[in-house]
Enzyme design. Sequence first.
Site, PDB file in Angstrom:
ATOM      1  N   ARG A  83     -12.456  13.753 -12.953  1.00 12.72           N
ATOM      2  CA  ARG A  83     -12.042  15.058 -13.471  1.00 12.72           C
ATOM      3  C   ARG A  83     -10.556  15.300 -13.221  1.00 12.72           C
ATOM      4  O   ARG A  83      -9.857  15.881 -14.057  1.00 12.72           O
ATOM      5  CB  ARG A  83     -12.887  16.165 -12.839  1.00 12.72           C
ATOM      6  CG  ARG A  83     -12.727  17.512 -13.538  1.00 12.72           C
ATOM      7  CD  ARG A  83     -13.763  18.507 -13.069  1.00 12.72           C
ATOM      8  NE  ARG A  83     -13.607  18.859 -11.659  1.00 12.72           N
ATOM      9  CZ  ARG A  83     -14.391  19.732 -11.019  1.00 12.72           C
ATOM     10  NH1 ARG A  83     -15.386  20.322 -11.662  1.00 12.72           N
ATOM     11  NH2 ARG A  83     -14.190  20.001  -9.746  1.00 12.72           N
ATOM     12  N   LYS A 185      -8.829  21.485 -14.602  1.00 13.87           N
ATOM     13  CA  LYS A 185      -8.768  22.279 -13.367  1.00 13.87           C
ATOM     14  C   LYS A 185      -7.301  22.483 -13.002  1.00 13.87           C
ATOM     15  O   LYS A 185      -6.762  21.851 -12.094  1.00 13.87           O
ATOM     16  CB  LYS A 185      -9.543  21.584 -12.250  1.00 13.87           C
ATOM     17  CG  LYS A 185      -9.926  22.509 -11.095  1.00 13.87           C
ATOM     18  CD  LYS A 185     -10.927  21.839 -10.168  1.00 13.87           C
ATOM     19  CE  LYS A 185     -11.264  22.703  -8.968  1.00 13.87           C
ATOM     20  NZ  LYS A 185     -12.002  23.928  -9.333  1.00 13.87           N
ATOM     21  N   GLU A 221     -18.158  31.139 -18.366  1.00 14.16           N
ATOM     22  CA  GLU A 221     -18.101  30.900 -16.924  1.00 14.16           C
ATOM     23  C   GLU A 221     -18.354  32.174 -16.132  1.00 14.16           C
ATOM     24  O   GLU A 221     -18.141  33.290 -16.622  1.00 14.16           O
ATOM     25  CB  GLU A 221     -16.764  30.287 -16.518  1.00 14.16           C
ATOM     26  CG  GLU A 221     -16.579  28.854 -17.021  1.00 14.16           C
ATOM     27  CD  GLU A 221     -15.705  28.023 -16.094  1.00 14.16           C
ATOM     28  OE1 GLU A 221     -15.178  28.543 -15.109  1.00 14.16           O
ATOM     29  OE2 GLU A 221     -15.564  26.815 -16.380  1.00 14.16           O
TER      30      GLU A 221
END
Length: 341
Positions: A83, A185, A221
Amino acid sequence: MSKQTNIDWSKLGFSYMKTDFRYISRWKDGKWDDGKLVEDNRLSISEASTALHYGQQCFEGLKAYRTKENKIQLFRPDENASRLKNSCKRVLMPEVPVEKFIDACKQVVKANEHFVPPYGSGATLYLRPFVIGVGDNLGVKPAPEYIFCVFCVPVGPYFKGGMAPVNFTIADYDRAAPYGTGAAKVGGNYAGSLLPHEEAVKKGFADAIYLDPKTHTKIEEVGAANFFGITNDDKFITPNSPSILPSITKYSLMHIAKEYLEMEVIERDVFIDKLDEFKEAGACGTAAVITPIGGIEYKGDLHVFHSETEVGPVTKKLYDTLYGIQFGDVEAPEGWIVEVE
């Protein structure tokens, strides 16, 4: 443990504490150096660094766990490494190889072994890897140099007094733009969430839920976590969107729901006006593992799921299984656990 600490593990929260060592590696002239452990927790960077002006940075979060046998293990660090690579790609930073990422994490844990909380305390050692663009740069373009760093902090259990449901409200803001950086992220996503979070807390909620930025009809989210719901016919449902950060915890729970609990697992749209299809709901992520959702406020009405005070039975099974795997009490799927020796 080779060293001793005077930490009261039962009083740990989720806050910064300087530990003994952190790993740092620098990228320059097209390659990463070998990296090393250092004691200094301060970084010295150019005032013109892209991380400061243009948000060219990204980060990860994972934990080290001490087992009943006093072993220390990491949970799926290869997924965090992958990620991080994807986040680096999105903001044009050099990728950190998976092997380098895992080695750095293991070095940091080993060097700070005495900060890994004992088994049974509910506490863990949280690792924060990050990459930032540094060096002398003024224009909007990729940095000439980069820093990859991993530091660690012992943290307490997310739930003080036990895992209890909390309520959420729908944000008046978007977390990410369509085709934006929602799946990476990067710090900018979190900076944008500070105001909605503060407003939600002032209203008496734990955090804000973000709907899809294009139609504002679908859950994406829950604060800084992923959403899941358990339908009335026992299916595990979680939103599917290119704007959602792919949570390692969520995908782990999807596997557990299917393989351990024999549930049907589906990634699909979750419409905010169809919450009555769920008997339980939760938010999942590294810090909390699972936050049970008691209710969601939408247009002035609070939709309550299983209970505002008690955790639903399916959510409890999911939590106990994942928690057991992470601490070595439940057999893990192949490749999920990396031991720090």
